[in-house]
Design an enzyme around this catalytic site. Structure first.
Site, PDB file in Angstrom:
ATOM      1  N   ARG A 147      -0.521  -1.830  -6.521  1.00 60.48           N
ATOM      2  CA  ARG A 147      -0.663  -3.045  -5.687  1.00 60.48           C
ATOM      3  C   ARG A 147      -1.491  -4.088  -6.429  1.00 60.48           C
ATOM      4  O   ARG A 147      -1.121  -5.261  -6.486  1.00 60.48           O
ATOM      5  CB  ARG A 147      -1.317  -2.648  -4.369  1.00 60.48           C
ATOM      6  CG  ARG A 147      -1.544  -3.755  -3.377  1.00 60.48           C
ATOM      7  CD  ARG A 147      -2.031  -3.128  -2.071  1.00 60.48           C
ATOM      8  NE  ARG A 147      -2.648  -4.061  -1.161  1.00 60.48           N
ATOM      9  CZ  ARG A 147      -1.999  -4.787  -0.257  1.00 60.48           C
ATOM     10  NH1 ARG A 147      -0.672  -4.702  -0.169  1.00 60.48           N
ATOM     11  NH2 ARG A 147      -2.638  -5.593   0.557  1.00 60.48           N
TER      12      ARG A 147
ATOM     13  N   LYS B 118      -1.202  -3.075   8.062  1.00 59.45           N
ATOM     14  CA  LYS B 118      -2.387  -2.762   8.862  1.00 59.45           C
ATOM     15  C   LYS B 118      -2.357  -3.533  10.183  1.00 59.45           C
ATOM     16  O   LYS B 118      -1.874  -4.665  10.236  1.00 59.45           O
ATOM     17  CB  LYS B 118      -3.656  -3.149   8.107  1.00 59.45           C
ATOM     18  CG  LYS B 118      -4.013  -2.227   6.979  1.00 59.45           C
ATOM     19  CD  LYS B 118      -5.334  -2.695   6.358  1.00 59.45           C
ATOM     20  CE  LYS B 118      -5.846  -1.735   5.325  1.00 59.45           C
ATOM     21  NZ  LYS B 118      -7.101  -2.201   4.724  1.00 59.45           N
TER      22      LYS B 118
ATOM     23  N   ARG C 284       0.856  -1.183   0.000  1.00 57.93           N
ATOM     24  CA  ARG C 284       0.000   0.000   0.000  1.00 57.93           C
ATOM     25  C   ARG C 284       0.893   1.234   0.000  1.00 57.93           C
ATOM     26  O   ARG C 284       1.983   1.221   0.574  1.00 57.93           O
ATOM     27  CB  ARG C 284      -0.889   0.010   1.247  1.00 57.93           C
ATOM     28  CG  ARG C 284      -1.863  -1.133   1.328  1.00 57.93           C
ATOM     29  CD  ARG C 284      -2.557  -1.166   2.694  1.00 57.93           C
ATOM     30  NE  ARG C 284      -3.409  -2.340   2.811  1.00 57.93           N
ATOM     31  CZ  ARG C 284      -3.001  -3.507   3.302  1.00 57.93           C
ATOM     32  NH1 ARG C 284      -1.766  -3.664   3.728  1.00 57.93           N
ATOM     33  NH2 ARG C 284      -3.839  -4.521   3.362  1.00 57.93           N
TER      34      ARG C 284
ATOM     35  N   HIS D 220      -3.372   2.939  -5.856  1.00 58.37           N
ATOM     36  CA  HIS D 220      -3.573   1.576  -5.342  1.00 58.37           C
ATOM     37  C   HIS D 220      -3.503   0.538  -6.464  1.00 58.37           C
ATOM     38  O   HIS D 220      -3.273  -0.639  -6.212  1.00 58.37           O
ATOM     39  CB  HIS D 220      -4.906   1.495  -4.600  1.00 58.37           C
ATOM     40  CG  HIS D 220      -5.022   0.308  -3.702  1.00 58.37           C
ATOM     41  ND1 HIS D 220      -4.300   0.187  -2.527  1.00 58.37           N
ATOM     42  CD2 HIS D 220      -5.774  -0.822  -3.801  1.00 58.37           C
ATOM     43  CE1 HIS D 220      -4.603  -0.963  -1.954  1.00 58.37           C
ATOM     44  NE2 HIS D 220      -5.498  -1.590  -2.706  1.00 58.37           N
TER      45      HIS D 220
ATOM     46  N   HIS E 257      -2.374  -9.834   3.436  1.00 60.24           N
ATOM     47  CA  HIS E 257      -3.804 -10.026   3.672  1.00 60.24           C
ATOM     48  C   HIS E 257      -4.009 -11.038   4.792  1.00 60.24           C
ATOM     49  O   HIS E 257      -3.254 -11.999   4.918  1.00 60.24           O
ATOM     50  CB  HIS E 257      -4.511 -10.551   2.421  1.00 60.24           C
ATOM     51  CG  HIS E 257      -4.671  -9.532   1.354  1.00 60.24           C
ATOM     52  ND1 HIS E 257      -4.769  -9.869   0.021  1.00 60.24           N
ATOM     53  CD2 HIS E 257      -4.757  -8.179   1.397  1.00 60.24           C
ATOM     54  CE1 HIS E 257      -4.913  -8.775  -0.703  1.00 60.24           C
ATOM     55  NE2 HIS E 257      -4.900  -7.735   0.115  1.00 60.24           N
TER      56      HIS E 257
ATOM     57  N   TYR F  99      -8.145 -10.254  -6.355  1.00 60.38           N
ATOM     58  CA  TYR F  99      -7.178  -9.823  -7.347  1.00 60.38           C
ATOM     59  C   TYR F  99      -7.195 -10.719  -8.576  1.00 60.38           C
ATOM     60  O   TYR F  99      -6.916 -10.274  -9.676  1.00 60.38           O
ATOM     61  CB  TYR F  99      -5.766  -9.772  -6.755  1.00 60.38           C
ATOM     62  CG  TYR F  99      -5.614  -8.672  -5.742  1.00 60.38           C
ATOM     63  CD1 TYR F  99      -5.351  -7.375  -6.148  1.00 60.38           C
ATOM     64  CD2 TYR F  99      -5.764  -8.914  -4.396  1.00 60.38           C
ATOM     65  CE1 TYR F  99      -5.229  -6.349  -5.228  1.00 60.38           C
ATOM     66  CE2 TYR F  99      -5.646  -7.907  -3.470  1.00 60.38           C
ATOM     67  CZ  TYR F  99      -5.377  -6.624  -3.893  1.00 60.38           C
ATOM     68  OH  TYR F  99      -5.259  -5.610  -2.983  1.00 60.38           O
TER      69      TYR F  99
END
Length: 188
Positions: A130, A60, A34, A127, A153, A162
């Site tokens: 990514r 994250k 990110r 983005h 993730h 994706y």
């Protein structure tokens, strides 16, 4: 898109902020990171031992993942940037306006990205770097689990999205190429 910023073999007189931008956005692409994660990188997050180059990405929720830097051209460009900037510690991508050398903010990076997109005549969200990286890996046959780990993730369901982007990405590329062709034709 990255070539609009500068080539992978930049001229010696290229301003440092432009080289920084190329490395910043290529890092987002090469790591599938990110933009906010890339802006938060520190030189200390890099491990540039020959043939085992990695970066620690802080994601994250306080998660940390190690990402292999497996693109020789990118690693060479990264090392050139570090040498030209003279950085051995601290933020990898530093703001040039405030004069303090603090980390480049996401907003500043996003603004720079929009400028380069305008110069290239394309509308691509930051983005998408990514997304493009993940889609490229999936299309090359890399397992969803390996892509999930690389992107940080929590679940494979998120990563699976994706795999569904392939047609949308292809359509966006075709539209962008058509717009460039039409603009070139209108200039002649």
């Amino acid at each position: 898109m990255l070539a609009v910023i500068c080539s992978r073999r930049p001229r010696k007189d290229l301003p440092l902020d432009r080289l920084r931008d190329r490395v910043l956005f290529e890092t987002a692409y090469a790591c599938g990171a990110r933009a906010s994660e890339v802006c938060g990188l520190y030189v200390e997050d890099l491990d540039l031992r020959l043939d085992d180059e990695h970066v620690r990405v802080h994601g994250k929720g306080g998660s940390v993942r190690t990402v292999l830097l497996d693109d020789r051209g990118y690693v060479t460009l990264l090392k050139l940037y570090l040498a030209r900037a003279g950085y051995s510690a601290g933020p990898l991508f530093r703001a040039s306006i405030n004069g303090r050398g603090g980390p480049l903010s996401y907003d500043a990076a996003h603004h720079r990205w929009q400028i380069y997109c305008a110069q290239a005549g394309v509308e691509i969200d930051i983005h998408q770097l990514r997304h493009a990286h993940a889609t490229e890996l999936i299309n090359a046959g890399v397992s969803i689990e390996a892509v999930r780990r690389r992107l940080g993730h929590a679940s494979t369901e998120t990563t699976q999205l994706y795999a569904l982007l392939d047609d949308k990405v292809a359509d966006a590329e075709i539209r962008a190429a058509r717009r460039r062709r039409d603009r070139a034709a209108s200039r002649t």
